[in-house]
Design a protein around this motif. Structure first.
Motif, PDB file in Angstrom:
ATOM      1  N   ASN A   1       0.816  -1.223   0.000  1.00  0.00           N
ATOM      2  CA  ASN A   1       0.000   0.000   0.000  1.00  0.00           C
ATOM      3  C   ASN A   1       0.853   1.278   0.000  1.00  0.00           C
ATOM      4  O   ASN A   1       0.304   2.386   0.004  1.00  0.00           O
ATOM      5  N   GLY A   2       2.180   1.090   0.039  1.00  0.00           N
ATOM      6  CA  GLY A   2       3.064   2.257  -0.054  1.00  0.00           C
ATOM      7  C   GLY A   2       3.616   2.746   1.268  1.00  0.00           C
ATOM      8  O   GLY A   2       4.191   3.845   1.319  1.00  0.00           O
ATOM      9  N   PHE A   3       3.469   1.954   2.322  1.00  0.00           N
ATOM     10  CA  PHE A   3       3.868   2.437   3.643  1.00  0.00           C
ATOM     11  C   PHE A   3       4.859   1.493   4.323  1.00  0.00           C
ATOM     12  O   PHE A   3       4.906   0.295   4.050  1.00  0.00           O
ATOM     13  N   GLU A   4       5.619   2.062   5.224  1.00  0.00           N
ATOM     14  CA  GLU A   4       6.539   1.292   6.072  1.00  0.00           C
ATOM     15  C   GLU A   4       6.159   1.547   7.530  1.00  0.00           C
ATOM     16  O   GLU A   4       5.609   2.612   7.847  1.00  0.00           O
ATOM     17  N   PRO A   5       6.484   0.610   8.435  1.00  0.00           N
ATOM     18  CA  PRO A   5       6.197   0.885   9.846  1.00  0.00           C
ATOM     19  C   PRO A   5       6.979   2.111  10.307  1.00  0.00           C
ATOM     20  O   PRO A   5       8.132   2.304   9.922  1.00  0.00           O
ATOM     21  N   GLY A   6       6.323   2.916  11.095  1.00  0.00           N
ATOM     22  CA  GLY A   6       6.939   4.151  11.567  1.00  0.00           C
ATOM     23  C   GLY A   6       6.601   5.359  10.713  1.00  0.00           C
ATOM     24  O   GLY A   6       6.955   6.484  11.049  1.00  0.00           O
ATOM     25  N   SER A   7       5.875   5.118   9.594  1.00  0.00           N
ATOM     26  CA  SER A   7       5.544   6.223   8.686  1.00  0.00           C
ATOM     27  C   SER A   7       4.357   7.042   9.191  1.00  0.00           C
ATOM     28  O   SER A   7       4.045   8.085   8.631  1.00  0.00           O
ATOM     29  N   GLY A   8       3.689   6.525  10.234  1.00  0.00           N
ATOM     30  CA  GLY A   8       2.556   7.265  10.780  1.00  0.00           C
ATOM     31  C   GLY A   8       1.207   6.802  10.268  1.00  0.00           C
ATOM     32  O   GLY A   8       0.170   7.226  10.786  1.00  0.00           O
ATOM     33  N   GLU A   9       1.221   5.935   9.263  1.00  0.00           N
ATOM     34  CA  GLU A   9      -0.038   5.384   8.746  1.00  0.00           C
ATOM     35  C   GLU A   9      -0.463   4.178   9.564  1.00  0.00           C
ATOM     36  O   GLU A   9       0.376   3.335   9.898  1.00  0.00           O
ATOM     37  N   ALA A  10      -1.760   4.079   9.884  1.00  0.00           N
ATOM     38  CA  ALA A  10      -2.252   2.882  10.568  1.00  0.00           C
ATOM     39  C   ALA A  10      -2.039   1.682   9.660  1.00  0.00           C
ATOM     40  O   ALA A  10      -2.261   1.743   8.442  1.00  0.00           O
ATOM     41  N   SER A  11      -1.605   0.575  10.262  1.00  0.00           N
ATOM     42  CA  SER A  11      -1.284  -0.631   9.513  1.00  0.00           C
ATOM     43  C   SER A  11      -2.529  -1.495   9.328  1.00  0.00           C
ATOM     44  O   SER A  11      -3.440  -1.467  10.143  1.00  0.00           O
ATOM     45  N   PRO A  12      -2.556  -2.304   8.250  1.00  0.00           N
ATOM     46  CA  PRO A  12      -3.582  -3.347   8.194  1.00  0.00           C
ATOM     47  C   PRO A  12      -3.353  -4.343   9.332  1.00  0.00           C
ATOM     48  O   PRO A  12      -2.271  -4.399   9.913  1.00  0.00           O
TER      49      PRO A  12
END
Lengths: 159, 159
Positions: A83-94
């Motif tokens: 989805n374009g994200f890495e942990p720590g990026s601030g986006e809630a994870s699936p």
């Protein structure tokens, strides 16, 4: 390195962060933390003194729990990256839940070394991912496993 | 009835009674207790308040642990019976270790009801037994599993 800096569990939505195995909000739990290491995923864990099968060796149920949460965490890492994200990026994870869990105990796992679970993730459907897991103690492969995880419906947090 | 009166774990030799899941000597552990109910085996367990995956539902790793220890306990019951003994007879029981563990999570397991694991045991070799397991909450089948257990060599208690 036996620490995961950016763990996917840090980015699970609060409602999904209560798991006894890996939930950051479950005070009594194990707090498994899973992150990327190259193209593989890793979780490190130091069993407590109580986590024994027989004196000197790690409890197999703890290894099953480690494989389980490492599997769902690895699937979440992979879908998050897709989805374009890495942990720590601030986006809630699936968040994944376990459909099936297999563990093969190859040899007794010595109690003392930090355990290391290593995962390889494969998408078998946009909402269903498979993770193959190897569990090492001091670089000795002690168990292998496989987790099939499915994306948790948001309805799962409605009791 | 949600109690096992004569559990095989009561008859495990002391050296084999330290398991976090089912060892009577492991104070911090779960103390799973497994006995006969007709030709099937049963283990009852009340998850603690912490044993959740998400609020309201039981942690899958606990269910895996329950299946694991119920499997090895069931195999021990069956071999003990084959040897002419029942739990509570005063004879030390055989002790199995897990070779493989499979769990299929059919639905979310509600937190609250006493869990009931039911097993069917099959000898596939004098020292290797297979146990198929069903886990119920309030008579609803929530998970199925399979454990292959092997008789623990006495050398297993030598560190």
């Amino acid at each position: 390195m036996t620490k995961v800096v950016h763990a996917i569990q840090d980015d699970y939505p609060d409602d999904f962060a209560w798991c006894y195995g890996c939930g950051r909000l479950n005070e009594a739990g194990n707090h498994f933390r899973t992150g990327w290491q190259g193209e593989e995923t890793v979780t490190y864990y130091e069993p407590s003194l109580d986590h024994i099968a027989i004196p000197g060796f790690v409890y197999g149920g703890l290894i099953a729990s480690l494989v389980d949460c490492h599997g769902t965490g690895s699937a979440a890492l992979a879908l998050h990256r897709k989805n374009g994200f890495e942990p720590g990026s601030g986006e809630a994870s699936p968040r994944f839940v376990t459909a099936s869990l297999n563990v093969n105990y190859l040899k007794r796992t010595p109690h003392g070394p930090t355990l290391k679970a290593v995962g390889k993730v494969e998408e078998i459907h946009p909402k269903k991912w498979k993770v193959t897991v190897e569990v090492f103690a001091d670089d000795v492969l002690c168990a292998t496993g496989e987790v099939v995880g499915v994306v948790a419906p948001t309805s799962f947090t409605n009791k």
